[in-house]
Design a protein around this motif. Structure first.
Motif, PDB file in Angstrom:
ATOM      1  N   LYS A  21      -8.695  -3.699  -0.391  1.00 40.90           N
ATOM      2  CA  LYS A  21      -8.791  -2.968   0.859  1.00 40.90           C
ATOM      3  C   LYS A  21      -7.396  -2.692   1.406  1.00 40.90           C
ATOM      4  CE  LYS A  21     -13.231  -5.015   2.121  1.00 40.90           C
ATOM      5  NZ  LYS A  21     -13.982  -5.805   3.149  1.00 40.90           N
ATOM      6  N   TRP A  22      -7.298  -1.727   2.277  1.00 40.85           N
ATOM      7  CA  TRP A  22      -6.031  -1.459   2.943  1.00 40.85           C
ATOM      8  C   TRP A  22      -5.602  -2.693   3.732  1.00 40.85           C
ATOM      9  CZ3 TRP A  22      -3.213   2.838   2.020  1.00 40.85           C
ATOM     10  CH2 TRP A  22      -3.872   3.940   1.487  1.00 40.85           C
ATOM     11  N   ASP A  61       0.828  -1.223   0.000  1.00 43.78           N
ATOM     12  CA  ASP A  61       0.000   0.000   0.000  1.00 43.78           C
ATOM     13  C   ASP A  61       0.859   1.268   0.000  1.00 43.78           C
ATOM     14  OD1 ASP A  61      -2.066  -1.814   0.219  1.00 43.78           O
ATOM     15  OD2 ASP A  61      -2.395  -1.469   2.356  1.00 43.78           O
ATOM     16  N   LYS A  76      -1.771   1.387  -3.506  1.00 43.79           N
ATOM     17  CA  LYS A  76      -2.790   1.706  -2.523  1.00 43.79           C
ATOM     18  C   LYS A  76      -4.155   1.266  -3.054  1.00 43.79           C
ATOM     19  CE  LYS A  76      -0.294   5.864  -0.975  1.00 43.79           C
ATOM     20  NZ  LYS A  76      -0.332   7.344  -0.886  1.00 43.79           N
TER      21      LYS A  76
END
Length: 646
Positions: free
Chosen positions: A295-296, A141, A174
């Protein structure tokens, strides 16, 4: 006594300059000659020379960046990775336009060094790294955008490797970050490639090309024969690139987890070359984008646990015969303090230090049981009890106690401690070495002398230049007898002695940090600058240069090596072969000398080379903008990755 070479009426045979270019004639199958890892060696000065009309043209680069930006619309503060960046033309153009967080990564040591030099010269803020696209050295990310421009995707033999690249890109992007691929239009190239072509690159360089589809029609296989009007053929190289269609690349993106893959057909349909001749894979290209629909990654609940690393060192309580006074002096303690200060900057490792050799066995066994030692950073190049012949005893002891450690294993250290043995390994690998012969301890009355003067006399086993002084270079029998006697008195009468032809070319060192096959960095090559030496002194970096501040040899400096690109490429490839064959690990240094023809000849291999702040390895690292602390961290990190994996 020693017998000199007998006079001969036959003229001395000149040493033939090594031909490092293998040239083939007509071949039935281009595909047969393509190496799986062809991309490791082909991206060099010849690449820039033959493809420079496209890949080194500022106008084309500016136009491509215009089109990239029109597709992805990044903000100036966005984190952008130029993956497979080559010489960094796109990265630097982004930096010129005010993008402040630009990174570039490429597998080519030559191209990354070129990128660093040009970026530094222009004052641009681009972070360039050498690395493998299948295993990216960035955190999850991290990036808003990843671009893979210039048709740099599809080089691997296996489709699985392309998939690995995309999975790594997905990891470092990210959430909702975007990938942009600039690659050849496979449909067009498959139908329109030129099977044969030729062109003049300039007034001196001429290129012939052959092409064919692979047996499965999934790759275009190419052969380039590059000829110089005076030098002859300088390269005969084969490579293959995968031909992606819009349908196949979008499906691959979907399989890799990318959402909304889109082919932008309206841009990069053709490249405008000034030469306007054979554009090959660059003739017609497409832009493809995909979005990291993810998703993160979960935040770690706590900071990564620091690994406990014990630093093994020489014992200052014990005599060390290598040192001029036989003891650790103020400079030695300064060096040790500099090491501790540099290692103290690390946030990933907790270091402790051990140097009491009399208690080594007991303490290691006890501390292994009572304290957690993840691994040992073995800097005990003095050897057990400060005896150089017992350097391999330290890793042998660690292996018996099943404690992991950095650097070479006992077998590697034993190999490399014997210069004649290393020469044999080099010959096995078809690498050039100086002419030489070994004088065994029992050879006391007669020596057959098979090489010409001048020669240099060295202990066959040894390090730290022990036994090598200005008087080691001999021009006649009397000087040779004196040099042999000096080595025997200094090193012991049981010592074998290497008598080697004295080479007068550049004195070269090559440093490597990391591990094969892909997780390594070749540091900038250095040469010794002997310009400050008084006239008449032999140009060698012996004991006086390392240990005697009052000697004129103390003025020797290490500077960036000025070498032909072909020579640099040969040195790097040769050192990587030696690194693997000798079993080096984590870091190593290889010393070479050029002969009168400019051919590099191997002098010795140094696993676990000197680690001090002003040593050769640190000097090479500094040229690569790697601080002393960062150099040490990279060595420790290389050992950690080798021992534990990610």
């Amino acid at each position: 006594m020693i017998t000199s070479p007998k006079p001969s009426t036959t003229p001395k045979k000149k040493t033939k300059k090594r031909d490092i270019t293998q040239v083939l004639g007509p071949v039935d199958s281009l595909e047969y000659y393509v190496k799986a890892d062809w991309w490791k060696e082909i991206f060099n000065a010849n690449y820039l020379r033959t493809d420079g009309d496209v890949v080194d043209d500022p106008t084309i680069t500016q136009d491509e960046i215009d089109q990239f930006l029109n597709v992805i619309h990044p903000e100036n503060e966005a984190f952008i990775l130029d993956l497979c960046c080559g010489q960094g033309r796109h990265s630097m153009e982004l930096a010129r336009r005010g993008f402040t967080n630009v990174f570039g990564l490429d597998r080519s040591h030559y191209l990354i060094n070129r990128a660093k030099k040009q970026s530094k010269a222009e004052g641009l803020n681009v972070n360039f790294k050498e690395g493998d696209a299948r295993k990216l050295p960035y955190r999850t990310d991290t990036f808003d955008y990843v671009i893979i421009p210039g048709n740099s995707f599809g080089y691997f033999e296996s489709l699985d490797d392309d998939y690995k690249v995309l999975k790594e890109v997905m990891r470092i992007l990210k959430p909702q970050g975007k990938l942009l691929l600039d690659l050849t239009d496979g449909d067009y190239i498959r139908k329109n490639y030129e099977a044969r072509s030729w062109e003049w690159i300039d007034k001196n360089y001429f290129v012939c090309r052959e092409r064919s589809l692979s047996s499965d029609s999934e790759r275009l296989v190419s052969r380039e024969v590059i000829t110089h009007t005076k030098k002859g053929v300088i390269a005969d190289q084969f490579y293959a690139e995968r031909l992606y269609t819009p349908q196949s690349i979008t499906q691959l993106l979907k399989n890799s987890g990318f959402a909304s893959p889109e082919v932008h057909n309206e841009v990069l349909t053709a490249t405008q070359s000034q030469r306007n001749q054979d554009l090959g894979m660059m003739a017609r290209r497409i832009l493809v984008t995909g979005v990291a629909d993810k998703k993160w990654a979960p935040k770690r609940s706590k900071t990564k646990t620091q690994r406990s690393v014990m630093v093994m060192m020489g014992d200052p309580r014990i005599q060390d015969k290598v040192k001029p006074d036989g003891t650790f002096d103020e400079d030695d303690f300064h060096t040790i303090n500099a090491l501790k200060e540099a290692l103290g900057e690390s946030k990933d490792f907790q270091f402790s230090y051990f140097d009491n050799h009399k208690q080594m066995l007991q303490q290691l066994a006890t501390r292994k049981e009572k304290e957690k030692i993840d691994f040992v950073f073995n800097l005990c190049d003095e050897g057990f009890n400060n005896e150089a012949t017992k350097e391999l005893h330290v890793p042998a002891l660690l292996e018996m106690l099943e404690i992991p450690y950095s650097g070479g294993n006992p077998q590697c250290l034993a190999y490399c401690y014997d210069k004649s043995l290393v020469r044999g390994v080099a010959r096995e690998l078809d690498l050039p070495v100086p002419e030489a012969f070994v004088i065994k301890p029992e050879d006391t009355t007669f020596i057959d002398f098979p090489i010409q003067f001048p020669v240099i006399v060295k202990p066959n086993q040894g390090d730290s230049s022990m036994g090598i002084t200005q008087n080691s270079v001999c021009h006649n029998i009397l000087e040779l007898e004196s040099a042999l006697m000096y080595v025997r008195e200094k090193m012991g009468y049981e010592t074998s002695i290497l008598v080697e032809e004295y080479l007068t070319g550049k004195d070269i060192s090559v440093g490597i940090i990391g591990n094969l096959p892909d997780n390594y960095t070749v540091l900038p090559i250095i040469e010794e600058d002997y310009s400050a030496l008084p006239e008449g002194l032999p140009k060698i970096c012996g004991y006086e240069a390392k240990w005697d501040p009052q000697s004129p040899y103390w003025k020797i400096k290490s500077i960036p090596a000025e070498l032909p690109e072909e020579t640099s490429r040969f040195l790097v490839a040769s050192c990587l072969k030696l690194f693997g064959r000798l079993g080096c690990r984590d870091y190593a240094r290889f010393d070479w000398r050029l002969d009168s023809n400019g051919t590099p000849r191997l002098l010795e291999a140094n696993p676990n080379p000197g680690w001090c702040w002003d040593g050769h390895l640190a000097k090479m690292a500094k040229l690569a903008d790697i601080s002393y602390a960062e150099m040490l961290h990279r060595i420790v990190r290389a050992a950690e990755l080798r021992i534990f994996g990610e």
